[in-house]
Design an enzyme around this catalytic site. Sequence first.
Site, PDB file in Angstrom:
ATOM      1  N   ARG A   1       0.739  -1.300  -0.083  1.00  0.00           N
ATOM      2  CA  ARG A   1       0.010   0.031   0.017  1.00  0.00           C
ATOM      3  C   ARG A   1       0.797   1.354  -0.123  1.00  0.00           C
ATOM      4  NH1 ARG A   1      -3.675  -1.919   3.776  1.00  0.00           N
ATOM      5  NH2 ARG A   1      -2.346  -3.464   3.542  1.00  0.00           N
ATOM      6  N   THR A   2       1.994   1.352   0.559  1.00  0.00           N
ATOM      7  CA  THR A   2       2.677   2.542   0.777  1.00  0.00           C
ATOM      8  C   THR A   2       3.223   2.760  -0.681  1.00  0.00           C
ATOM      9  OG1 THR A   2       3.497   2.242   3.148  1.00  0.00           O
ATOM     10  CG2 THR A   2       4.626   3.508   1.932  1.00  0.00           C
TER      11      THR A   2
ATOM     12  N   LYS B   1      23.726  -8.571  -5.972  1.00  0.00           N
ATOM     13  CA  LYS B   1      25.063  -8.721  -6.272  1.00  0.00           C
ATOM     14  C   LYS B   1      25.932  -8.084  -5.543  1.00  0.00           C
ATOM     15  CE  LYS B   1      23.678  -8.595 -11.261  1.00  0.00           C
ATOM     16  NZ  LYS B   1      23.644  -7.632 -12.392  1.00  0.00           N
TER      17      LYS B   1
ATOM     18  N   ARG C   1      12.239   3.109   1.188  1.00  0.00           N
ATOM     19  CA  ARG C   1      12.116   2.285   2.378  1.00  0.00           C
ATOM     20  C   ARG C   1      12.982   1.300   2.392  1.00  0.00           C
ATOM     21  NH1 ARG C   1       6.627  -0.871   3.774  1.00  0.00           N
ATOM     22  NH2 ARG C   1       6.020   1.284   4.524  1.00  0.00           N
TER      23      ARG C   1
ATOM     24  N   HIS D   1       8.274   6.315  10.140  1.00  0.00           N
ATOM     25  CA  HIS D   1       7.445   6.197   8.979  1.00  0.00           C
ATOM     26  C   HIS D   1       6.461   7.422   8.858  1.00  0.00           C
ATOM     27  CE1 HIS D   1       5.419   4.824   5.670  1.00  0.00           C
ATOM     28  NE2 HIS D   1       4.713   3.635   6.224  1.00  0.00           N
TER      29      HIS D   1
END
Lengths: 307, 180
Positions: A59-60, A87, A109, A137
């Site tokens: 959702r974010t 990698k 995020r 957040h």
Amino acid sequence: MSQLSTKHLIGIKDLTKQDIELVLNTAATFKEVINRPIKKVPTLRDITIANLFFENSTRTRISFELAQKRLSADVVNFSSSSSSVKKGETLLDTVNNILAMKVDMVVMRHPSPGAPWFLAKHINANILNAGDGTHEHPTQALLDAYSMQERIGSLEGRNILIVGDIMHSRVALSNIFCLKKLGANVKLCGPPTLIPKYITELGVELEFNIDKALAWCDVANVLRIQLERQNTRFFPSLREYALYYGVNKKRLDRLDKQITVMHPGPINRGVELSSDVADSEHAIILEQVENGVAVRMAAMYLLAGRD
Amino acid sequence: MTNRILLDKRLFQITLERLCHQLIENYDDFRNTAIIGVQPRGVFLANRLHARLEELVGKTVTFGKLDATFYRDDFRRKNKQLEAKVTDIDFSIDDMRIILVDDVLYTGRTIRAAMDALMAFGRPGHVELLTLINRRFNRELPIQPDYVGQTVDTIEDVAVKVQWLDEGSEDCVILEKQHA
């Protein structure tokens, strides 16, 4: 007119009360925009934004992407599962490579607390934190505050309860900073094992009895039990948690007033919140999602417009 | 140059009255017509005209407010960030006759943005522009008003200020020399 006091939105901790009010007021105008027949404005048409998601999110991520598209920004998406991070590339190298392609703003995020702060120290673009580990957040707290204000008006002197896993929750920490700055009284409720030891230093109160806590509050923000962040068990079982701290219809019916129930999603139905509450008129969970787009539009608009 | 009053309280009133009658000439009973004030300062004028028109016509006239901040062409080019104001258009503008109202028409850029903003609400039948003051020598875009309170020929470092009773001062228009 005023503008944001910071170049980045990393945490609510860095914002002033005026900053928060500016974002919330701007969000109100964007909420009107996204309810128009044509929901798009050309404001950020010369801005390119990279969404870097080093941790899963639905959702974010959709909310940010939709907000960017409604502002006419160009968007590039990146997720760590399908990238050179696998990698062994470092965070700074990854981001510098993306910035070399002329990106103006980074929405990130990351599972490590402080990752966006680290980036902000080393690169020139605006950084918007979409959640860093168990730290902050900020856009979630802003949209929560916006949704509360929409329902009950000014938060000055109002009683807001945060229930659940405070220890692992970046939503809780950002909410506490945001609500305190807006003048609300904040109380936390949850199993003692999930309440950080020195949390009262932030000016919040504790209550371990959910019924007393619900009777006290105007709004209850119920957090998700984050099963993925719990390597050790902090309570005996989900059933026991639901029994002692779950918000259900029976508990709300016992109150002599109507309170507002919020949840940042995704809900563990039947654990922290029962279905009959989540789908009732008490809950503003879907309003929170709608407001999320407007608040994120406001945040990006204000960051991009800063000189 | 010191400040000069361009329209005093009495002239201001006469001008508003004339603008109302000009609109009535063209729009009769204002069927399928909306008056839309451009935020922030066009709304004062639009409010005033709207109230007087309803008196004169004896019917309700559709009214809205439009903010064009997100459509402006000077975002990130100005030192000061602009604050968006309320947009309130709770009707469909499809095929309607729209009268956009602003206080001062200067470079034309605000009206350009306002027209773009308006189109997000539908496809109006036609759009006309009413302004109290037309600074005709400072236009930067090919936009002209259809109804004008007063035309002013000024050089750039003179500001035209429209003051409203609703803001606590007297209704008037002032020419003001900017400090360099």
